[in-house]
Design a protein around this motif. Structure first.
Motif, short mmCIF file in Angstrom:
data_model
loop_
_atom_site.label_atom_id
_atom_site.label_comp_id
_atom_site.label_asym_id
_atom_site.label_seq_id
_atom_site.Cartn_x
_atom_site.Cartn_y
_atom_site.Cartn_z
N GLY C 236 -41.94 -48.31 21.23
CA GLY C 236 -40.99 -48.27 20.11
C GLY C 236 -39.82 -47.34 20.34
N GLY C 237 -39.68 -46.82 21.57
CA GLY C 237 -38.58 -45.90 21.85
C GLY C 237 -37.34 -46.63 22.33
N LEU C 238 -36.31 -45.85 22.49
CA LEU C 238 -35.04 -46.39 22.97
C LEU C 238 -34.68 -45.76 24.31
N VAL C 239 -33.89 -46.48 25.08
CA VAL C 239 -33.47 -45.99 26.39
C VAL C 239 -31.99 -45.62 26.33
N TYR C 240 -31.72 -44.40 26.73
CA TYR C 240 -30.33 -43.92 26.79
C TYR C 240 -29.90 -43.83 28.23
N ILE C 241 -28.77 -44.42 28.53
CA ILE C 241 -28.23 -44.34 29.89
C ILE C 241 -27.08 -43.35 29.89
N MET C 263 -25.55 -45.84 25.62
CA MET C 263 -25.00 -45.14 26.78
C MET C 263 -23.71 -44.45 26.38
N HIS C 264 -23.27 -43.52 27.23
CA HIS C 264 -21.91 -43.03 27.08
C HIS C 264 -21.15 -43.29 28.37
N PHE C 265 -19.85 -43.40 28.21
CA PHE C 265 -18.94 -43.43 29.36
C PHE C 265 -18.28 -42.06 29.48
#
Lengths: 485, 451, 485, 451
Positions: C236-241, C263-265
């Protein structure tokens, strides 16, 4: 790496600037241009990227000393601070992007600016008629001499001689020669001024123009200038004032008031052009009323009663000598000069000269024991010292001092000019330097003169290169880089 | 007070060191009767903020290419200037330095000018370039002077009548008082007939001055004319359009002795006519007769490659009245712009700009002549990027109508005087098309003219 | 002289900028402002001239290495060429001078640009919802984590943990901490990748977000990223790039496609911001559809059917976390990024990554014998070598190599990061360097490793200063100059 | 392809050295099912010339201060930016360098930031400044975080209701999920009553955040409020207008613990809201709890004075989740702009700008309120350069009428939410007057509004 050749960076197929494909129907070039007029192979321009170009030229730039980084007391060049607002304002849309053949109604802002510039230069010079056209001081000299020639011819006189003192800038005789005059060089007096006797002996009815820089290249005001002018006028000649040294006398005295009939300004010097690594300059001239009709065209005219859009006009004087260049002048430099004059105003300009003269005299006083100044008690905005004493004492020449100064973070003064002073060191600090800087400079000179002469002959020691061989350069000139890569 | 350093307190200290008691006293050598006894009558001083507003106001009284599409020509062109050119030219290290008298403190300028010379040689196919002269017009006079020195013929030069009329005027100004005959070979139907040139030349002629593409934008028989010049022992002087060399045969290829040009197109904004850039190159054999500054490669005392002002013995600060020219500056900063521009474009880019200008100009000519009453003035002559059109309702009508639609054309030929000045010129204007113009713009102009 | 203190240049009464006298009737300040609110003495700002300021800061600037002058392979920072057109275009009137509270109808050009920027970032990331607001990558991380938090809370979940590998940038845990999460650091595998076992052991229903840089800070693509994302999503988690390394994969693969949810740029890195001596950055984030409603406001909305002047609007998402800064973002940097994307296009961006990866692998190959890379056969856009071998052999450390490189005209790579590699030397050449430069750099490293270790410990030898004492600095912090003058 | 170096031939050589046979092969570690199997769907690539035209077109769709007189406020101001600021900030040596990790290669940036810190200390009277944070809004959150660390009170902060509403929103975003109560003391009649603040404070409050001059442009009792904060053991945080310190009492003078500001006014253009400059300074005793980058003076191995990143142990690349902040950049280039700006102005210039802004704002307030229906929203409160006016015909009417006359006023208060949001706010707008505005402009606006 900074000094790698641009051409050595080239790789076939690399690209800098790129352009879009044609958006019009494209025809084979051969249909548009006759085959024999087309190139058979591409140019030999290098192929590099934008980043190559930037890194190359940015790194090269750092090998320069400049006013923005160093004290630059190059005599006769007025290396003063170049205000940054000038760069901004002269680059504004509506200023920087005007085409010279636009409709005049669409140029009223620019023409108005240039008209006002003419008026200000007339007021500063005391000479009412101005042409902004000359591209540099040397062209200003030439233009004024032709103007004089046309004036004399109009009067039915054909005068052949141009006179100038031996301390004159080289451009004076060169301009006179190109204008078709015979050049007569005069001696200087013991005081470093025009030798009145020698002048007198050369004045006659063939004398067209006497050219004199005032203050002269020794940094001295020609105190007899009025008498000199009178002598020239008495034989029917005209007096030309080389305005290179105007920075000394702004608001104090005017060429038109001390007898000059014509003069040029160096906008890039006196009015912070800037110098641009050697140019562009701008050399507008101002002349007396009776010479106005002979000025090159166009000049900017003003008719306050004209309809909207026609108040400012390009006009050609009635007996104009013609054009001395295409279009109207080095406008970009004139715009900067205009910014300067509008920033300073009358009181500011006077303060400029006061402080330029103060700085020169102060530095001269600090150096008087080690680098005596042969001529003059008080100087104007610059002084010419001599290294003769040190040369005689231990062989340290003006060149040695100049080169060694670079090691200490000072650009060198002008050396070996004017020719009338042996081992000349011509120092022009300008008003935009501080007492602190002058103190540091003087201390450095004192220190240098105590160094080992042998060490000084090898100076500079900290720069990227040292004492380039000019003899080799001249014997086998290498004037482009591709051949050698 | 702007740009001054010395505080009143410091001024006092300095005066004391000098040994005078006032600033006024420093001016003692100026006789009192010569002093100005009133303040200069100048407009009041403005602060930076005020000056900037004043400039916004001045600029708003001008109409520029930002407001109208520029199709103006006649020797100054609206080519694109890449931002990298400004980035380099606005570095204080370049624009606040001066003539590289002290080589050790000026290798940046020196190498840049040396590379400028090299780039001009590569562009033109000539052996040697100087580090620039004032602008295109004075280059013609300097070339004529040089040709006189080289040929030792001082009394006659021949110019094509298709030379830019302002350039011709400059030559006349420079030469007419020198007992030198300036012969103009009339231009007919857009270019000069080589046979007429042949007839005008003689063995006392110092040079033949050709502009190719010429003032009207059309091509001259530059190679053939050069041969004619050489047949009479004269030098051939070719004033070229530097952009055109992206596709046209180079002056060096067809034997030109002196190649000159207005270099404004190489990265310099229009700025109402100056400062521009005089390009001047020639055959190696004439190098010691060249005007202007030359930068040479040499080695320093440690054997390191470096650059110096070279062959200064030609110049006025040494030779004085015997100098090859009175010019003592070069257009340093503008030459730097051109060096950066040519470096960025490279052999491919210069070709693209030339081709785009040429193709778009031909499209524009086709489209404009589809408007009733508008015709090519010289329909038989090939042209590069500029051409003359006549308008049956008059040049003023055409210009005004174009302006109203947002386009600046011109200049109108009636601004100038020509040796051969047919009636048809009175209704004609030049139209110059650079790579910046788009089909959409051209079509919009044509639509407006048809309306 | 360059390093003289600005304050040391001050002289009472000197002036830089000047302002006109008031053109309105002036009242005594005391009538306008209560006495107790008025200063009793002037500020302690220095008194210098405009020329002082220019010479001081221009000279200081020359003490920097920068991309415009030197190869600057600082790992993890993407020091690529900054196109000069960006500086020109972002400074145009009508772009640079817009006030954030102008009427929206007067901002349609700017809002349209920003909307298009959102669209392009969405396409490049494969994540459809974009906020341009974060001022830098670190704020992007924080913003995305808050967005995730709000999303979970909206679902009625309160998840407490954020996981990240031990090779992560320090901002990852710092952002997680500030966002109120517990930080869990994971081990890396032998290959330098996420250790799936360790990850698995920490995943549970308290897992909010797994943060991962991909390619990771070792320059390696997390080949199991899809599986990793699946594992995180399964609990149930999220992936951050962390998008710091996007320069490696533009157009090749997209975070949204390999399992990232957010994600961030780094616009100042990947899209040539520029770096500005430390900032400003710009850290826009892109997230999946289901997170869009939680993004900070405002974002730019577009309604093609709206009336003229209203097509582009600032809108706040319905369940927005609120603002993370005032106004709309670091627009000046976003404008430059926009210029870059519009210049490159799809094919250009892909070529950027190809050449960035090519350059890194090429340099890695050139150095493999002297500076082995512990992890990975092929790297992406950067690689992390280790100086362990030389340190063991003769004591030459990563720091020694870094410092000595400065003497040869190369900026140092990043050293001692990531922490998982001993004596780490992290090299990111970027695509805007040439093979010739890489060859020269590699040759120099080889040469350095043959130099006298003692000599290297003292390096650099050619710079203005060498090996500043950071311990002394930290012990008695001197943080402003006036006290000591 | 723009900005690439390797020619196809070089690419082949490089691939050979690497030992792979194609560019594609370099991406082997990206599993094929993760690869994008189509080109990115982006607008077509534009050359520089095309991009420039595109930007001219975009810019023409905006209306800027060049077209209208800017009297907009609300935290971003149209102060004059001297050209010298641009000259320095556009040097590649500054804008293409990065964080000064290698001190020896970065003394230019380091000394400049050190001097920036010093200038901010001199401006504010505070002991220590960092090298900048993002912008004014996030400074408030960072100050609140720091106050919590210093006081070890993590659950309560008090803000004045006159704080910029966007700053307040930022604080709420940063703190609300952290179990920290954000108490807003309502603003009444343009400022906050110290008695209300006193009532809101308690001994669990980490800090009191004051904006002075506040969002409405009016002055708060900053000194008294600071005393109140201290009485509760809380830190006082003051968000100031840096220009105002040319005449107003400095935060350091009245005992502020943390002084923060939006530094845009110090030489940075408006550029639609960013990048701007977060100014952050504090008492020396809190220095090791500060967020952001700090530059320190030290000596090198030869004893030479130099500068380094100092106290990095606070920062996230070392302390990771225990860092004083997650911020790892500073607004380097904007800080450089501010350093140049403050250097140019000096103590005299900053006073002039402050006085001119203040005097002209008061003139504008007098004149505007002479228009029927326009009144000062807070007639009793002193203000610095910005003030709120209400318009009986509504805020929109006023803004529209001003726009038609060529003036931008605002923002309108209805854009924002306030804790205390009286009806009168709905018809009110802010008006900010900088030194750039002239009497002529103000009079022209008033004439237009009266018509």
């Amino acid at each position: 790496l900074a000094t790698q050749s641009l051409f050595a960076l080239s790789q076939p197929g690399r690209r800098g600037a790129q352009f879009p494909a044609a958006d019009v129907p494209v025809k084979p070039l051969e249909e548009l241009i006759p085959a024999q007029a087309l190139a058979t192979e591409p140019t030999g321009l290098p192929e590099v990227t934008e980043s190559d170009v930037i890194r190359h030229f940015v790194n090269l730039s750092t090998l320069n000393m400049c006013v923005d980084t160093h004290f630059y007391p190059l005599g006769s060049c007025t290396m003063k601070y170049n205000p940054k607002r000038h760069e901004r304002l002269s680059s504004l849309p509506g200023i920087v992007d005007l085409h010279p053949y636009q409709n005049q109604a669409d140029l009223q802002g620019m023409l108005g600016l240039l008209y006002e510039m003419q008026e200000m230069l007339a007021e500063i010079s005391g000479l009412p008629a101005v042409s902004l056209q000359p591209a540099a001081g040397a062209q200003g000299e030439f233009t004024a001499l032709l103007t004089a020639k046309a004036y004399f011819e109009d009067k039915g006189e054909k005068r052949t001689k141009v006179l100038f003192p031996n301390s004159a800038h080289g451009t004076n005789p060169a301009s006179a020669a190109i204008a078709g005059f015979d050049c007569v060089q005069l001696a200087s007096s013991k005081e470093g001024l025009v030798d009145l006797e020698d002048l007198k002996s050369h004045l006659d009815d063939q004398t067209a123009v006497f050219m004199v820089t005032n203050p002269n290249t020794l940094g001295l005001f020609e105190k007899d200038i009025k008498q000199i002018a009178q002598m020239v006028h008495d034989v029917g000649g005209l007096v030309y004032i080389d305005g290179a040294n105007m920075n000394a006398i702004l608001g104090y005295t005017r060429p038109g008031d001390f007898g000059g009939d014509m003069m040029h300004f160096n906008v890039h010097k006196t009015f912070t052009g800037p110098h641009g690594a050697g140019g562009p300059g701008s050399g507008p001239i101002a002349v007396r009323d009776f010479l106005a009709d002979f000025l090159p065209g166009p000049v900017i005219g003003h008719d306050a009663s004209a309809e909207e859009g026609e108040a400012y006009q390009l006009v050609t004087p009635s007996k104009s000598i013609g054009r001395v260049r295409s279009f109207c002048g080095n406008i970009g430099i004139l715009v900067r000069g205009y910014c300067y004059l509008r920033t300073l105003g009358a009181a500011g300009l006077k303060a400029v000269s006061e402080n330029a003269v103060l700085n020169a005299n102060y530095l001269k006083a600090l150096l008087k024991d080690v680098l005596p100044v042969p001529n003059g008690d008080l100087c104007m905005h610059e002084f010419v010292a001599s290294a003769s004493k040190s040369k005689a004492a231990n062989g340290i020449t003006a060149m040695d001092i100049a080169k060694r100064l670079l090691d200490f973070g000072f650009h060198a003064p002008t050396v070996y000019f004017p020719l009338v002073v042996p081992e000349a060191i011509m120092v022009e600090p300008t008003e935009t330097e501080s007492k602190e800087t002058l103190d540091a400079f003087a201390e450095t000179i004192v220190k240098i003169l105590q160094e080992d002469p042998e060490f000084l002959h090898q100076a500079p020691h900290s720069t990227d290169v040292s004492r380039p061989d000019e003899v080799v350069a001249a014997r086998n000139p290498i004037l482009q880089c591709c051949e050698s890569e | 007070m702007s740009y001054l350093f010395n505080t009143p307190e410091q001024q006092q200290q300095m005066l004391q060191t000098i040994g005078v008691d006032s600033l006024e006293a420093l001016f003692a050598t100026i006789p009192s009767d010569l002093r100005l006894d009133r303040p200069l009558d100048l407009p009041p001083a403005l602060t930076e903020m005020e000056l900037q507003k004043h400039f916004s106001n001045l600029a708003s009284q001008n109409v520029g290419p930002g407001d109208r599409v520029c199709m103006l020509g006649g020797g100054a062109y609206d080519h694109f200037v890449p931002a990298a050119v400004d980035e380099i030219a606005r570095r204080g290290e370049f624009y606040t330095a001066y003539t590289p008298y002290q080589a050790e403190a000026s290798q940046g300028s020196l190498q840049t000018f040396f590379e400028f010379q090299s780039l001009i040689c590569q562009l033109t196919g000539m052996d040697v370039s100087n580090a620039s002269l004032y602008e295109g017009g004075t280059c013609v006079s300097e070339a004529a002077f040089m040709a006189m020195r080289v040929t030792n013929r001082h009394n006659r030069v021949v110019l094509l009548g298709s030379l830019h009329p302002e350039y011709r005027q400059v030559v006349e100004t420079y030469l007419k008082h020198l007992n030198c005959e300036v012969v103009i070979v009339p231009c007919k139907d857009g270019s000069v007939d080589p046979a007429d040139v042949d007839a005008a030349m003689d063995d006392q002629t110092a040079c033949l001055v050709i502009q190719h593409p010429n003032f009207f934008g059309t091509l001259e028989e530059a190679a053939e004319l050069t041969e004619i010049a050489h047949r009479y022992g004269a030098l051939s002087v070719v004033s070229y359009d530097p952009i055109s060399l992206g596709i046209l045969s180079r002056p060096g290829d067809y034997g030109t002795d002196i190649a000159i040009a207005e270099g404004q197109s190489l990265g310099t904004p229009l700025q109402f006519g100056g400062p521009y850039l005089g390009l001047f190159s020639c055959s190696e054999k004439f190098v010691r007769r060249m005007p202007g500054r030359l930068i040479g490669q040499t080695v320093d005392r440690n054997g390191k490659r470096c650059y110096v002002l070279n062959l200064q013995a030609r110049e006025q600060h040494i030779r004085r009245d015997k100098a090859t020219s009175n010019i003592c500056s070069n257009q340093g900063l503008i030459a730097i712009r051109a060096a950066v521009y040519l470096s960025l474009l490279g052999k491919q880019g210069i070709r693209e700009v030339a081709e785009l200008s040429c193709q778009k100009a031909h499209y524009a000519a086709d489209q404009l002549t589809s408007v009733e009453g508008i015709e090519l003035l010289f329909p038989e002559r090939p042209f590069f990027k500029e051409f003359a059109v006549s308008c049956s309702e008059g040049a003023d009508y055409l210009l005004r109508k174009a302006r109203q639609a947002g386009f600046d054309l011109g200049p109108e030929l009636s601004r100038f005087t020509f040796e051969n000045n047919p009636e048809s010129y009175q209704t004609a204007v030049l139209v110059a098309i650079t790579e910046q113009r788009t089909r959409e713009e051209i079509d919009r102009l044509v639509t407006a003219l048809k309306a």
